[in-house]
Scaffold this active site. Structure first.
Site, mmCIF file in Angstrom:
data_model
loop_
_atom_site.group_PDB
_atom_site.id
_atom_site.type_symbol
_atom_site.label_atom_id
_atom_site.label_comp_id
_atom_site.label_asym_id
_atom_site.label_seq_id
_atom_site.Cartn_x
_atom_site.Cartn_y
_atom_site.Cartn_z
ATOM 1 N N THR A 14 53.426 32.777 0.384
ATOM 2 C CA THR A 14 53.238 32.647 1.834
ATOM 3 C C THR A 14 54.330 31.811 2.498
ATOM 4 O O THR A 14 54.757 32.105 3.605
ATOM 5 C CB THR A 14 51.871 31.982 2.123
ATOM 6 O OG1 THR A 14 50.860 32.826 1.611
ATOM 7 C CG2 THR A 14 51.634 31.782 3.602
ATOM 8 N N ASP A 58 54.516 38.186 -3.852
ATOM 9 C CA ASP A 58 53.237 37.511 -3.612
ATOM 10 C C ASP A 58 52.785 37.091 -5.015
ATOM 11 O O ASP A 58 52.858 37.887 -5.961
ATOM 12 C CB ASP A 58 52.253 38.514 -3.001
ATOM 13 C CG ASP A 58 50.918 37.877 -2.634
ATOM 14 O OD1 ASP A 58 50.531 37.968 -1.472
ATOM 15 O OD2 ASP A 58 50.259 37.316 -3.530
ATOM 16 N N SER A 59 52.327 35.863 -5.153
ATOM 17 C CA SER A 59 52.056 35.385 -6.515
ATOM 18 C C SER A 59 50.887 36.096 -7.180
ATOM 19 O O SER A 59 50.661 35.936 -8.376
ATOM 20 C CB SER A 59 51.852 33.873 -6.533
ATOM 21 O OG SER A 59 50.550 33.545 -6.120
ATOM 22 N N SER A 60 50.152 36.905 -6.430
ATOM 23 C CA SER A 60 49.101 37.694 -7.063
ATOM 24 C C SER A 60 49.701 38.790 -7.942
ATOM 25 O O SER A 60 49.005 39.404 -8.747
ATOM 26 C CB SER A 60 48.171 38.297 -6.009
ATOM 27 O OG SER A 60 47.609 37.238 -5.273
ATOM 28 N N ASP A 91 48.255 31.308 -4.838
ATOM 29 C CA ASP A 91 47.159 32.003 -5.530
ATOM 30 C C ASP A 91 47.192 31.828 -7.050
ATOM 31 O O ASP A 91 46.165 31.597 -7.672
ATOM 32 C CB ASP A 91 47.175 33.503 -5.190
ATOM 33 C CG ASP A 91 46.679 33.773 -3.779
ATOM 34 O OD1 ASP A 91 46.160 32.837 -3.142
ATOM 35 O OD2 ASP A 91 46.816 34.922 -3.304
ATOM 36 N N THR A 276 34.425 25.494 -19.970
ATOM 37 C CA THR A 276 33.317 25.437 -19.016
ATOM 38 C C THR A 276 33.647 26.114 -17.677
ATOM 39 O O THR A 276 34.789 26.100 -17.234
ATOM 40 C CB THR A 276 32.858 23.986 -18.749
ATOM 41 O OG1 THR A 276 31.852 23.994 -17.726
ATOM 42 C CG2 THR A 276 33.989 23.084 -18.299
ATOM 43 N N GLN A 277 32.611 26.679 -17.060
ATOM 44 C CA GLN A 277 32.761 27.261 -15.713
ATOM 45 C C GLN A 277 32.853 26.166 -14.654
ATOM 46 O O GLN A 277 33.244 26.427 -13.517
ATOM 47 C CB GLN A 277 31.550 28.150 -15.387
ATOM 48 C CG GLN A 277 31.461 29.387 -16.237
ATOM 49 C CD GLN A 277 30.222 30.231 -15.925
ATOM 50 O OE1 GLN A 277 29.548 30.016 -14.921
ATOM 51 N NE2 GLN A 277 29.950 31.190 -16.779
ATOM 52 N N CYS A 278 32.450 24.944 -15.026
ATOM 53 C CA CYS A 278 32.495 23.838 -14.045
ATOM 54 C C CYS A 278 33.935 23.407 -13.786
ATOM 55 O O CYS A 278 34.786 23.510 -14.659
ATOM 56 C CB CYS A 278 31.730 22.631 -14.583
ATOM 57 S SG CYS A 278 29.990 22.919 -14.814
HETATM 58 N N1 ASP Z 1 48.935 35.416 -1.548
HETATM 59 C C1 ASP Z 1 49.851 34.305 -1.443
HETATM 60 C C2 ASP Z 1 50.522 34.101 -2.783
HETATM 61 O O1 ASP Z 1 49.931 33.538 -3.656
HETATM 62 C C3 ASP Z 1 49.142 33.077 -1.002
HETATM 63 C C4 ASP Z 1 50.013 31.845 -0.924
HETATM 64 O O2 ASP Z 1 51.213 31.910 -0.991
HETATM 65 O O3 ASP Z 1 49.473 30.760 -0.769
HETATM 66 O O4 ASP Z 1 51.646 34.497 -2.959
#
Ligand code: ASP
Length: 341
Positions: A14, A58-60, A91, A276-278
């Site tokens: 972002t 985008d890091s996704s 992300d 753990t999920q916590c």
């Molecule tokens: N979707 C964006 C990413 O991870 C969100 C961010 O940059 O914070 O690339």
């Protein structure tokens, strides 16, 4: 004293995005425009250089192959600069920071990942402060030595050990949390470092590991999980290790089919890591009756590691050795400050 040198590596996220005029969607833009947006960068008492990904992402869309690319960039420039700032989407930033921490053995210089929740071109952006302070930390020295010598995330006035972080908020500027390890520094009027929490440099030569094995899975349990689903994951082709995300301090169902399914996978050679999920606290196998069986069948308790760090650690360890005993030993050890043992 000569100026500190910092290398910026722009991967996307972002922080460097702009709105597409037609669709209104956020898309990565050219790195040169990023420096145009922050003229303050030219006033810094730091010699800055920058490398940008040819196609910022985008890091996704992050992949282990990209972690290898970043680690290599750092290795190639390691002797030329005093520190690194990696601009990255938030992300998957915790995964990347964790992966880099394992891949960069004997790191004695700062590698600071940062990004933002709002693009740098927006008036209310959090990106400017994040970037400027990240550079300051990457350049910071005390008695000629770097103050920070590990992979960190700097976000919204806080510096964290990267492999202890978790993105917990999709909207707030304070997007990260390090529930099981103290904040390494806080930025207010002064940059205040928590000296006792910082990793000490070991003066050894950097070793860049570039072999990762992603034949792993995460199995998050929930009340009502079916045998079909469990078995589909436990028997997935080529999967060598599974992060079993359990309840509380490492607990799960005591139903016979559940334990039998895990045991069958372990007997077949699949490693099961109990995480753990916590967000905070740790796995203590055997504390409750609902985790006692895990100990018996050979599930590996992973203390207070995050799932993000566990993913990176498994890929790193499986990529480093195929010796089962060695793998188990490494998984039970604290390699880069990622867990309390
Ligand atoms: N979707 C964006 C990413 O991870 C969100 C961010 O940059 O914070 O690339």
């Amino acid at each position: 004293m000569s100026k500190s040198k910092v290398l910026l590596i722009y991967t996307g996220g972002t922080i460097g995005m702009m709105q597409d005029a037609k669709t209104g969607q956020l898309k990565p833009f050219d790195f040169k425009q990023l420096t145009d947006q922050i003229p303050e960068l030219n006033k810094f008492d730091v010699t800055l250089s920058a490398i940008s990904f040819a196609n910022p992402i985008d890091s996704s869309d992050m992949q282990p192959s990209v972690w290898i690319e970043i680690a290599k960039m750092i290795g190639k420039n390691y002797d030329k600069v005093d520190g690194f700032v990696v601009l990255h989407g938030s992300d998957t930033m915790s995964f990347t920071a964790s992966a880099l921490s394992f891949m960069l053995e004997n790191l004695n210089k700062p590698v600071i990942l940062t990004g933002s929740q709002l693009p740098i071109g927006m008036i209310r952006t959090d990106g400017k402060e994040n970037l400027i302070t990240a550079i300051e930390i990457a350049a910071a020295k005390q008695k000629g030595k770097p103050i920070v010598s590990e992979v960190c995330i700097y976000f919204e006035y806080q510096l964290y050990r990267g492999n202890r972080t978790h993105k917990f908020n999709a909207e707030h500027f304070q997007a990260f949390q390090s529930a099981n390890y103290p904040v390494l520094a806080e930025a207010g009027v002064h940059l205040k470092y928590t000296q006792s929490a910082l990793k000490k440099g070991n003066g050894k030569k950097l070793k860049v590991h570039t072999s990762l094995d992603s034949n792993i899975a995460i199995l998050k349990i929930f009340p009502g999980i079916t045998q079909n689903v469990m078995e589909a994951i436990l028997n997935a082709q080529n999967v060598k290790a599974i992060i079993l995300e359990t309840f509380g301090s490492g607990n799960a169902s005591t139903q016979k089919w559940f334990i039998d399914a895990l045991k069958k996978a372990i007997d077949k050679g699949v490693l099961i890591l109990n995480v753990t999920q916590c967000n905070a606290g740790k796995v203590e196998q055997g504390k409750y009756a609902t985790s006692a069986a895990f100990k018996k069948i050979g599930v590996i308790g992973s203390s207070d590691i995050t799932s993000e760090a566990a993913v990176a650690k498994l890929m790193f360890v499986l990529g480093t050795t195929s010796n089962k005993k060695e793998i188990e030993k490494l998984l039970k050890s604290d390699l880069r400050g990622e867990m309390t043992v």
